[in-house]
Design an enzyme around this catalytic site. Sequence first.
Site, PDB file in Angstrom:
ATOM      1  N   ASP A 143       0.667  -1.172  -0.013  1.00  7.85           N
ATOM      2  CA  ASP A 143      -0.072   0.012  -0.057  1.00  7.85           C
ATOM      3  C   ASP A 143       0.981   1.296  -0.084  1.00  7.85           C
ATOM      4  O   ASP A 143       1.649   1.385   1.083  1.00  7.85           O
ATOM      5  CB  ASP A 143      -1.014   0.030   1.080  1.00  7.85           C
ATOM      6  CG  ASP A 143      -1.774  -1.132   1.074  1.00  7.85           C
ATOM      7  OD1 ASP A 143      -2.123  -1.961   2.106  1.00  7.85           O
ATOM      8  OD2 ASP A 143      -2.768  -1.225   0.253  1.00  7.85           O
TER       9      ASP A 143
ATOM     10  N   ASP B  81     -10.820  -4.858  -0.907  1.00  7.04           N
ATOM     11  CA  ASP B  81      -9.957  -4.362   0.103  1.00  7.04           C
ATOM     12  C   ASP B  81     -10.292  -3.419   1.295  1.00  7.04           C
ATOM     13  O   ASP B  81     -10.856  -2.511   1.223  1.00  7.04           O
ATOM     14  CB  ASP B  81      -8.645  -3.511  -0.670  1.00  7.04           C
ATOM     15  CG  ASP B  81      -7.652  -3.006   0.190  1.00  7.04           C
ATOM     16  OD1 ASP B  81      -6.905  -2.361  -0.419  1.00  7.04           O
ATOM     17  OD2 ASP B  81      -7.584  -3.677   1.301  1.00  7.04           O
TER      18      ASP B  81
HETATM   19  C1  DX5 Z   1      -6.133   0.619   3.306  1.00  7.93           C
HETATM   20  C2  DX5 Z   1      -5.347  -0.331   2.596  1.00  7.93           C
HETATM   21  C3  DX5 Z   1      -5.690  -1.767   2.873  1.00  7.93           C
HETATM   22  C4  DX5 Z   1      -5.557  -2.227   4.207  1.00  7.93           C
HETATM   23  C5  DX5 Z   1      -6.592  -3.362   4.686  1.00  7.93           C
HETATM   24  O1  DX5 Z   1      -6.242   1.693   2.704  1.00  7.93           O
HETATM   25  O2  DX5 Z   1      -5.449  -0.316   1.225  1.00  7.93           O
HETATM   26  O3  DX5 Z   1      -5.024  -2.824   2.050  1.00  7.93           O
HETATM   27  O4  DX5 Z   1      -4.135  -2.665   4.397  1.00  7.93           O
HETATM   28  O5  DX5 Z   1      -6.520  -3.560   5.915  1.00  7.93           O
HETATM   29  P1  DX5 Z   1      -7.625  -4.239   6.750  1.00  7.93           P
HETATM   30  O6  DX5 Z   1      -7.691  -5.681   6.141  1.00  7.93           O
HETATM   31  O7  DX5 Z   1      -7.039  -4.318   7.984  1.00  7.93           O
HETATM   32  O8  DX5 Z   1      -8.776  -3.779   6.530  1.00  7.93           O
END
Ligand code: DX5
Length: 249
Positions: free
Chosen positions: A53, A194
Amino acid sequence: MNTIEYRESSEMMKLKNANQIQIVPSILSADFGRLAEAVQAAERGGADSVQIDVMDGHFVPNITIGAPVVAALRPVTKLPLDVHLMIESPNRFISDFVKAGADIITVHIEACTHAHRVIQQIKAAGVTAGIALNPATPAVMVQELLEDVDLILAMTVNPGFGGQAFIPRILSKIRTLRALLDRHGRPHVPIQVDGGISIDTAPLVVEAGARSLVAGSSVYNPRNSVADAIKALRTAAHTGLAAKAKKSN
Ligand code: DX5
């Protein structure tokens, strides 16, 4: 003009069949002091790719990882590196991430003045091109890109942080995107989700039509091993497939 090494990975995310599930750990929730180990744990644990990310503190209210970290992680895994750009003007940085070793690059429709041009730029480098939509962005915003993209990412949280709650309303957008892609003769293009993906929400998004599941805090946490988490998510996702099959019978 920098020379970009040509790569044959635009097939990277292509679904082999309509029921193929891809589990994609997001290292945003991993220990940033031990990212290489986190990526290797995902590979040993049976992940299909790993998401990195990238945040610039402008497009989203957080600053994370740049191309040098992607380059540092490239040699530690054979897994496809899925780079999710949550940055303004992503066109300016595509070649940096391609050179760093990204196999998949996803940009946000909200951050692109010329989205079609940016998608072509990514594909010209032979890298898999994805387009992402924030929760408030309707499916119709990517209608003119359906024949170009290799992946559509429907954010199920507002981007910027891990550990947020899943937004159930996105389920209907996933259905709309799936129907749009199928109508445009692109059944092999996966919908990725996501944010807030867990063993509880995985069956819901899969039943709605998602096939690539990004998960951060449900994979990287002290409660379970990475391998067990990936296995549990894949099992949960398959219950979503079973529920969908039951409904259509
Ligand atoms: C948030 C990111 C995600 C995040 C998801 O902006 O794009 O990839 O890491 O994390 P979880 O699965 O904990 O919601």
